[in-house]
Design an enzyme around this catalytic site. Structure first.
Site, PDB file in Angstrom:
ATOM      1  N   HIS A 194      38.455  35.563  39.555  1.00 47.70           N
ATOM      2  CA  HIS A 194      38.679  36.628  40.547  1.00 47.70           C
ATOM      3  C   HIS A 194      37.683  36.589  41.715  1.00 47.70           C
ATOM      4  O   HIS A 194      38.054  36.499  42.883  1.00 47.70           O
ATOM      5  CB  HIS A 194      38.526  38.004  39.889  1.00 47.70           C
ATOM      6  CG  HIS A 194      39.401  38.243  38.719  1.00 47.70           C
ATOM      7  ND1 HIS A 194      40.734  38.548  38.837  1.00 47.70           N
ATOM      8  CD2 HIS A 194      39.136  38.254  37.381  1.00 47.70           C
ATOM      9  CE1 HIS A 194      41.253  38.745  37.637  1.00 47.70           C
ATOM     10  NE2 HIS A 194      40.306  38.568  36.743  1.00 47.70           N
TER      11      HIS A 194
HETATM   12  C1  BDR Z   1      37.157  42.103  38.314  1.00 51.02           C
HETATM   13  O1  BDR Z   1      36.696  42.750  37.125  1.00 51.02           O
HETATM   14  C2  BDR Z   1      35.600  42.069  36.588  1.00 51.02           C
HETATM   15  O2  BDR Z   1      35.711  41.935  35.212  1.00 51.02           O
HETATM   16  C3  BDR Z   1      35.525  40.740  37.297  1.00 51.02           C
HETATM   17  O3  BDR Z   1      34.180  40.334  37.443  1.00 51.02           O
HETATM   18  C4  BDR Z   1      36.166  41.003  38.625  1.00 51.02           C
HETATM   19  O4  BDR Z   1      35.226  41.455  39.573  1.00 51.02           O
HETATM   20  C5  BDR Z   1      38.577  41.653  38.096  1.00 51.02           C
HETATM   21  O5  BDR Z   1      39.405  42.745  37.824  1.00 51.02           O
END
Ligand code: BDR
Ligand code: CA
Length: 262
Positions: A237
């Site tokens: 992400h």
């Molecule tokens: C986001 O949530 C976190 O677990 C990850 O680091 C990312 O920023 C994705 O939904």
């Protein structure tokens, strides 16, 4: 000239990969990292950010921030990122302590002194630190060129059907940030779910052979796909928000009005 950039994050496997990408990219001048409680507690996110920056050879200052969201209890994604927040990776402990001054105070000081619309904020976790800074001193929004944030969803969320992790962790902070008047580029999971750490991609990165490449590969391999989505690897992400800063032509989008349901 690369825009002065502050990365606010909660490392977290994919935050750590995002930091490696940012610190290796001449297009981005990372002046500081601010950390927040999110994927794991602040003691771990702070340590992880300092350790990753040192391994990357760019030991930029790391300012500790909020230990919990504005109103909600502290989130926890250790089932995905492991107890330390960097599942599958072992890093030497950082040699440096956190930089003096809280994350919110550092953001205020930098933005207050900055020319109008000159500083990029890349936000990769719950938006608590930025919200605190903006709540104390709303005028600092003028110093922000843009906030490029990983968070939110246009379709289904990843933590609940309606919400993505970073926004759900601190919706009240997100409401402050989205109403602050600074330009925002939102990189939602609809985009990041296209950035999958498949086995061939991990192998190609590992084959680069450098310490940051090996760490990125370990972090991608340690970040398992979630059965409910049926992906062939974990979505990377947060690196997508950094990728937008490096190569914006990789992505497209449109202007939308966004309000946060708290
Ligand atoms: C986001 O949530 C976190 O677990 C990850 O680091 C990312 O920023 C994705 O939904
Ligand atoms: Ca994150």
């Amino acid at each position: 000239m690369a825009a002065t950039t502050i990365i606010d994050c909660d490392p977290g496997n994919d935050d750590a990969i995002a930091l490696l990408l940012a610190l290796a990219s001449p297009e981005i001048a990372v002046a500081a990292i601010t950390v927040v409680a999110g994927n794991v507690g602040l003691d771990h996110t702070s340590r992880n950010a300092r350790a990753v920056a040192e391994l990357a050879g760019h030991p930029v200052p790391v300012h500790d921030g909020a230990v919990k969201p504005l109103l909600r209890p502290a989130p926890d994604a250790s089932h995905i990122h492991g107890d330390t927040g960097l599942k599958g990776a072992t890093l030497p402990p950082p040699s440096r302590a956190p930089a003096p001054g809280s994350a919110a105070d550092h953001l205020r000081a930098v933005l207050r002194a900055a020319p109008r619309r000159s500083v990029t904020i890349c936000a990769l976790g719950p938006l608590t630190n930025l919200a605190l800074a903006l709540a104390i001193e709303p005028g600092i929004a003028d110093g922000i060129a843009r906030i490029v944030l990983m968070g939110g969803a246009i379709g289904l969320g990843n933590t609940t059907p309606a919400a993505e992790f970073n926004i759900l962790a601190d919706p009240h902070a997100a409401a402050i940030v989205f109403a602050a008047g600074a330009p925002i580029v939102m990189v939602p999971i609809d985009l990041t779910h296209q950035a999958i750490a498949t086995a061939p991609r991990i192998a190609a990165i590992r084959a680069v052979g450098t310490a940051p490449a090996r760490l990125a590969a370990d972090l991608m391999a340690g970040y398992p796909p979630r059965a409910k989505f049926g992906f062939a690897g974990g979505p990377v992400h947060d690196a997508c928000a950094v990728a937008y800063l490096v190569r914006p032509e990789l992505m497209s989008g449109r202007d939308c009005r966004v309000t946060i349901d708290v």
